[in-house]
Scaffold this motif. Structure first.
Motif, PDB file in Angstrom:
ATOM      1  N   THR A  77      12.051   7.340  13.542  1.00  0.00           N
ATOM      2  CA  THR A  77      11.730   7.807  12.189  1.00  0.00           C
ATOM      3  C   THR A  77      12.102   6.793  11.130  1.00  0.00           C
ATOM      4  O   THR A  77      11.316   6.510  10.218  1.00  0.00           O
ATOM      5  N   ARG A  78      13.288   6.242  11.215  1.00  0.00           N
ATOM      6  CA  ARG A  78      13.736   5.278  10.201  1.00  0.00           C
ATOM      7  C   ARG A  78      12.879   4.014  10.211  1.00  0.00           C
ATOM      8  O   ARG A  78      12.597   3.433   9.157  1.00  0.00           O
ATOM      9  N   THR A  79      12.481   3.600  11.400  1.00  0.00           N
ATOM     10  CA  THR A  79      11.606   2.422  11.497  1.00  0.00           C
ATOM     11  C   THR A  79      10.242   2.718  10.876  1.00  0.00           C
ATOM     12  O   THR A  79       9.651   1.858  10.205  1.00  0.00           O
ATOM     13  N   LYS A  80       9.734   3.928  11.081  1.00  0.00           N
ATOM     14  CA  LYS A  80       8.459   4.318  10.469  1.00  0.00           C
ATOM     15  C   LYS A  80       8.560   4.265   8.948  1.00  0.00           C
ATOM     16  O   LYS A  80       7.649   3.777   8.272  1.00  0.00           O
ATOM     17  N   LEU A  81       9.664   4.767   8.430  1.00  0.00           N
ATOM     18  CA  LEU A  81       9.866   4.725   6.977  1.00  0.00           C
ATOM     19  C   LEU A  81       9.889   3.294   6.460  1.00  0.00           C
ATOM     20  O   LEU A  81       9.227   2.957   5.460  1.00  0.00           O
ATOM     21  N   SER A  82      10.654   2.440   7.142  1.00  0.00           N
ATOM     22  CA  SER A  82      10.754   1.033   6.719  1.00  0.00           C
ATOM     23  C   SER A  82       9.398   0.345   6.768  1.00  0.00           C
ATOM     24  O   SER A  82       9.042  -0.412   5.861  1.00  0.00           O
ATOM     25  N   THR A  83       8.650   0.624   7.834  1.00  0.00           N
ATOM     26  CA  THR A  83       7.342  -0.014   7.986  1.00  0.00           C
ATOM     27  C   THR A  83       6.409   0.361   6.841  1.00  0.00           C
ATOM     28  O   THR A  83       5.745  -0.504   6.257  1.00  0.00           O
ATOM     29  N   LYS A  84       6.350   1.643   6.505  1.00  0.00           N
ATOM     30  CA  LYS A  84       5.474   2.100   5.406  1.00  0.00           C
ATOM     31  C   LYS A  84       5.901   1.487   4.081  1.00  0.00           C
ATOM     32  O   LYS A  84       5.076   1.032   3.275  1.00  0.00           O
ATOM     33  N   LYS A  85       7.197   1.449   3.862  1.00  0.00           N
ATOM     34  CA  LYS A  85       7.713   0.909   2.599  1.00  0.00           C
ATOM     35  C   LYS A  85       7.356  -0.565   2.440  1.00  0.00           C
ATOM     36  O   LYS A  85       6.846  -1.000   1.398  1.00  0.00           O
ATOM     37  N   TYR A  86       7.613  -1.347   3.504  1.00  0.00           N
ATOM     38  CA  TYR A  86       7.392  -2.786   3.403  1.00  0.00           C
ATOM     39  C   TYR A  86       5.916  -3.162   3.461  1.00  0.00           C
ATOM     40  O   TYR A  86       5.506  -4.182   2.894  1.00  0.00           O
ATOM     41  N   LEU A  87       5.120  -2.311   4.122  1.00  0.00           N
ATOM     42  CA  LEU A  87       3.668  -2.530   4.099  1.00  0.00           C
ATOM     43  C   LEU A  87       3.125  -2.347   2.687  1.00  0.00           C
ATOM     44  O   LEU A  87       2.260  -3.104   2.240  1.00  0.00           O
ATOM     45  N   ALA A  88       3.632  -1.328   1.991  1.00  0.00           N
ATOM     46  CA  ALA A  88       3.205  -1.098   0.611  1.00  0.00           C
ATOM     47  C   ALA A  88       3.542  -2.306  -0.261  1.00  0.00           C
ATOM     48  O   ALA A  88       2.735  -2.750  -1.086  1.00  0.00           O
ATOM     49  N   ILE A  89       4.756  -2.866  -0.052  1.00  0.00           N
ATOM     50  CA  ILE A  89       5.161  -4.063  -0.800  1.00  0.00           C
ATOM     51  C   ILE A  89       4.247  -5.236  -0.447  1.00  0.00           C
ATOM     52  O   ILE A  89       3.820  -6.001  -1.328  1.00  0.00           O
ATOM     53  N   LEU A  90       3.952  -5.380   0.840  1.00  0.00           N
ATOM     54  CA  LEU A  90       3.056  -6.461   1.284  1.00  0.00           C
ATOM     55  C   LEU A  90       1.700  -6.372   0.607  1.00  0.00           C
ATOM     56  O   LEU A  90       1.152  -7.381   0.130  1.00  0.00           O
ATOM     57  N   TYR A  91       1.130  -5.161   0.544  1.00  0.00           N
ATOM     58  CA  TYR A  91      -0.202  -4.998  -0.062  1.00  0.00           C
ATOM     59  C   TYR A  91      -0.189  -5.316  -1.555  1.00  0.00           C
ATOM     60  O   TYR A  91      -1.186  -5.806  -2.098  1.00  0.00           O
ATOM     61  N   THR A  92       0.951  -5.068  -2.225  1.00  0.00           N
ATOM     62  CA  THR A  92       1.030  -5.463  -3.638  1.00  0.00           C
ATOM     63  C   THR A  92       1.017  -6.985  -3.763  1.00  0.00           C
ATOM     64  O   THR A  92       0.422  -7.530  -4.682  1.00  0.00           O
ATOM     65  N   HIS A  93       1.679  -7.655  -2.807  1.00  0.00           N
ATOM     66  CA  HIS A  93       1.667  -9.124  -2.815  1.00  0.00           C
ATOM     67  C   HIS A  93       0.264  -9.658  -2.549  1.00  0.00           C
ATOM     68  O   HIS A  93      -0.110 -10.728  -3.056  1.00  0.00           O
ATOM     69  N   MET A  94      -0.496  -8.917  -1.747  1.00  0.00           N
ATOM     70  CA  MET A  94      -1.867  -9.335  -1.419  1.00  0.00           C
ATOM     71  C   MET A  94      -2.863  -8.923  -2.500  1.00  0.00           C
ATOM     72  O   MET A  94      -4.032  -9.293  -2.450  1.00  0.00           O
ATOM     73  N   GLY A  95      -2.401  -8.136  -3.469  1.00  0.00           N
ATOM     74  CA  GLY A  95      -3.289  -7.670  -4.532  1.00  0.00           C
ATOM     75  C   GLY A  95      -4.194  -6.527  -4.096  1.00  0.00           C
ATOM     76  O   GLY A  95      -5.160  -6.193  -4.789  1.00  0.00           O
ATOM     77  N   GLN A  96      -3.880  -5.893  -2.977  1.00  0.00           N
ATOM     78  CA  GLN A  96      -4.695  -4.774  -2.470  1.00  0.00           C
ATOM     79  C   GLN A  96      -4.033  -3.465  -2.927  1.00  0.00           C
ATOM     80  O   GLN A  96      -3.339  -2.785  -2.173  1.00  0.00           O
ATOM     81  N   TRP A  97      -4.295  -3.127  -4.198  1.00  0.00           N
ATOM     82  CA  TRP A  97      -3.568  -2.048  -4.852  1.00  0.00           C
ATOM     83  C   TRP A  97      -3.878  -0.669  -4.267  1.00  0.00           C
ATOM     84  O   TRP A  97      -2.999   0.187  -4.193  1.00  0.00           O
ATOM     85  N   GLU A  98      -5.121  -0.470  -3.864  1.00  0.00           N
ATOM     86  CA  GLU A  98      -5.485   0.835  -3.301  1.00  0.00           C
ATOM     87  C   GLU A  98      -4.740   1.077  -1.977  1.00  0.00           C
ATOM     88  O   GLU A  98      -4.193   2.157  -1.735  1.00  0.00           O
ATOM     89  N   LYS A  99      -4.699   0.040  -1.118  1.00  0.00           N
ATOM     90  CA  LYS A  99      -3.965   0.147   0.143  1.00  0.00           C
ATOM     91  C   LYS A  99      -2.466   0.365  -0.115  1.00  0.00           C
ATOM     92  O   LYS A  99      -1.813   1.147   0.576  1.00  0.00           O
ATOM     93  N   ALA A 100      -1.963  -0.352  -1.105  1.00  0.00           N
ATOM     94  CA  ALA A 100      -0.547  -0.217  -1.452  1.00  0.00           C
ATOM     95  C   ALA A 100      -0.243   1.214  -1.881  1.00  0.00           C
ATOM     96  O   ALA A 100       0.766   1.808  -1.455  1.00  0.00           O
ATOM     97  N   TYR A 101      -1.149   1.786  -2.709  1.00  0.00           N
ATOM     98  CA  TYR A 101      -0.940   3.148  -3.200  1.00  0.00           C
ATOM     99  C   TYR A 101      -0.980   4.161  -2.054  1.00  0.00           C
ATOM    100  O   TYR A 101      -0.118   5.039  -1.955  1.00  0.00           O
ATOM    101  N   ARG A 102      -1.982   4.041  -1.175  1.00  0.00           N
ATOM    102  CA  ARG A 102      -2.119   4.975  -0.054  1.00  0.00           C
ATOM    103  C   ARG A 102      -0.927   4.883   0.909  1.00  0.00           C
ATOM    104  O   ARG A 102      -0.430   5.888   1.408  1.00  0.00           O
ATOM    105  N   THR A 103      -0.504   3.638   1.156  1.00  0.00           N
ATOM    106  CA  THR A 103       0.641   3.443   2.057  1.00  0.00           C
ATOM    107  C   THR A 103       1.914   4.024   1.447  1.00  0.00           C
ATOM    108  O   THR A 103       2.734   4.631   2.149  1.00  0.00           O
ATOM    109  N   LEU A 104       2.047   3.854   0.123  1.00  0.00           N
ATOM    110  CA  LEU A 104       3.219   4.398  -0.560  1.00  0.00           C
ATOM    111  C   LEU A 104       3.207   5.930  -0.528  1.00  0.00           C
ATOM    112  O   LEU A 104       4.258   6.559  -0.387  1.00  0.00           O
ATOM    113  N   GLU A 105       2.008   6.498  -0.629  1.00  0.00           N
ATOM    114  CA  GLU A 105       1.883   7.956  -0.516  1.00  0.00           C
ATOM    115  C   GLU A 105       2.350   8.437   0.857  1.00  0.00           C
ATOM    116  O   GLU A 105       3.078   9.428   0.973  1.00  0.00           O
ATOM    117  N   LYS A 106       1.924   7.718   1.904  1.00  0.00           N
ATOM    118  CA  LYS A 106       2.342   8.054   3.275  1.00  0.00           C
ATOM    119  C   LYS A 106       3.858   7.932   3.407  1.00  0.00           C
ATOM    120  O   LYS A 106       4.508   8.753   4.074  1.00  0.00           O
TER     121      LYS A 106
END
Length: 445
Positions: free
Chosen positions: A319-348
């Motif tokens: 569970t904790r790894t799943k949380l970390s993965t979603k959090k850091y993926l959202a950060i990654l997508y902001t770095h990539m400029g993919q705001w919609e993906k970042a928003y959806r991942t942050l929602e998850k």
């Protein structure tokens, strides 16, 4: 970019090494059990059968331990009863049946007496400490481990003490006492160095280095990490090698030396893939590598590793790894400029976080309910025991009164009977006297 902080972790393993199972050995032991009349030979055969079956049929392994335990209890052999209880507790702990492990290990310690071998007492107490530690009961864990320290006797005293201090260090970390944890890790290293047990030092150097780093002593930490790596290479210790290289990766990541961090992380990853690795540790390693790639702007490679880590977390419910993965993926997508993906991942991430919070809340509520129920049952048992004691006192009083009444009755009966006999004798004497008197009067006339 806010870089992802990594934490130097040290992992504690309970490792069992078993010989290749032999059908011939199993058949031979079964033959011994069926033909011998010597109970100790049977007990030892059941223990060996359990160890042999453990490699390919865990249910049969447990079955033979239960057979031995039942027979030991039937024969009132306390020594072997404690041996079988200890083995059952150890196996259940290995199979992650922690409640069962605590049950058998606690039962084992309750049977200790002057005839129990120190070896068995040490093994049981240290395993009980591990079980309490895994259950999150750190205070009870330390109490059991401190008892184990009293029985770390020859043979293999140095190894026993190093194992014990290593475990104590881990418990102290969970008790938020890093200084104490470091003290125990140093003790562990000292014992091994003084007894020239260099082949066992690698993981301890790595663990102690992690503690030095957490306490803000990077130079000492790096020296110990390198020592641990050198020994792991020297003795071909794959497990210690993967941990040492991962810790070195963590060290260089924290020191902002990303190329060196990636180099050691990749060494650890290769070693993981070549050996039987723990999936959760491997998932954490993938997260660390992805974080470095993110900082190096290698976004596609980082995304791929985050997906792999997330897949492992989903498969094994980390569970904790799943949380970390979603959090850091959202950060990654902001770095990539993919705001919609970042928003959806942050929602998850937020949904999962709420789910975890509710799950933990429910778990805590359930634990409180269980503790309340246990307390209520204990109170009921205590009241029943007191009531039984009261009833017993009343019963004893009735028996005493009845007995006393009987005794008094017997005394009175014998008294009355003796009095009647005396009265009869007196009457007879009086009659004789009266007859003699009448005879005397007649003779005078």
């Amino acid at each position: 970019m806010k870089r992802i902080r990594t934490t130097c972790l040290f992992v504690f393993f309970a490792v069992y090494i078993w010989a290749q199972p032999s059908t011939k050995s199993i058949d031979s032991l079964k033959q011994v059990v069926s033909t011998t009349n010597v109970e100790t030979v049977k007990y030892n055969s059941w223990l060996q059968l359990s160890q042999l079956y453990l490699q390919f049929d865990t249910s049969l392994s447990l079955t033979y331990l239960h057979i031995g335990l039942d027979n030991a209890r039937l024969q009132k052999n306390i020594l072997y009863e404690t041996e079988f209880l200890s083995q059952l507790g150890t196996l259940h702990f290995t199979f992650e049946n922690n409640d069962s492990a605590l049950y058998y290990l606690t039962a084992c310690t309750s049977k200790f007496d002057n005839g129990t071998p120190p070896r068995l007492m040490f093994e049981c107490y240290i395993q009980l400490g591990n079980a309490y530690w895994k259950n999150g009961d750190f205070q009870k864990s330390m109490q059991a481990l401190l008892k184990a320290e009293n029985y770390a006797n020859p043979p293999d005293e140095a190894l026993k003490r190093s194992q014990l201090y290593y475990t104590m260090g881990g418990v102290m970390m969970d008790l938020q006492q890093p200084e104490k944890a470091l003290e125990y890790c140093k003790k562990c290293i000292t014992v091994l160095e003084q007894n020239n047990l260099t082949q066992h030092l690698s993981k301890n150097y790595s663990s102690c280095g992690a503690l030095f780093f957490m306490l803000g002593k990077p130079a000492e930490a790096l020296a110990l990490f390198n020592k641990g790596l050198a020994l792991a290479i020297k003795f071909s210790d794959t497990k210690s090698y993967t941990q040492a290289t991962m810790n070195l990766g963590n060290y260089y990541n924290e020191m902002d030396n990303l190329d060196s961090a990636l180099y050691f992380y990749n060494l650890s990853r290769i070693a993981h893939l070549k050996s039987t690795h723990t999936d959760q540790q491997y998932a954490s390693l993938l997260l660390n590598i992805a974080s470095v790639l993110d900082q190096q702007k290698k976004y596609n490679e980082a995304e791929l590793l985050y997906f792999q880590a997330d897949s492992l977390a989903m498969k094994y419910c980390f569970t904790r790894t799943k949380l970390s993965t979603k959090k850091y993926l959202a950060i990654l997508y902001t770095h990539m400029g993919q705001w919609e993906k970042a928003y959806r991942t942050l929602e998850k991430y937020n949904q999962l976080k709420d789910s975890v919070t509710n799950e933990e809340s429910n778990k805590n509520t359930l634990e409180l309910e269980q503790k309340f129920n246990v307390t209520q049952k204990e109170k009921k048992i205590e009241l029943l025991q007191k009531d039984n004691e009261k009833q017993q006192v009343i019963k004893n009083a009735f028996i005493a009164v009845f007995a006393l009444t009987g005794i008094i009755g017997i005394i009175l009966f014998w008294g009355f009977r003796n009095r009647g006999r005396l009265n009869k004798q007196l009457a007879e004497k009086n009659k004789i006297i009266h007859d003699e008197r009448n005879r005397a009067i007649r003779s005078e006339q």
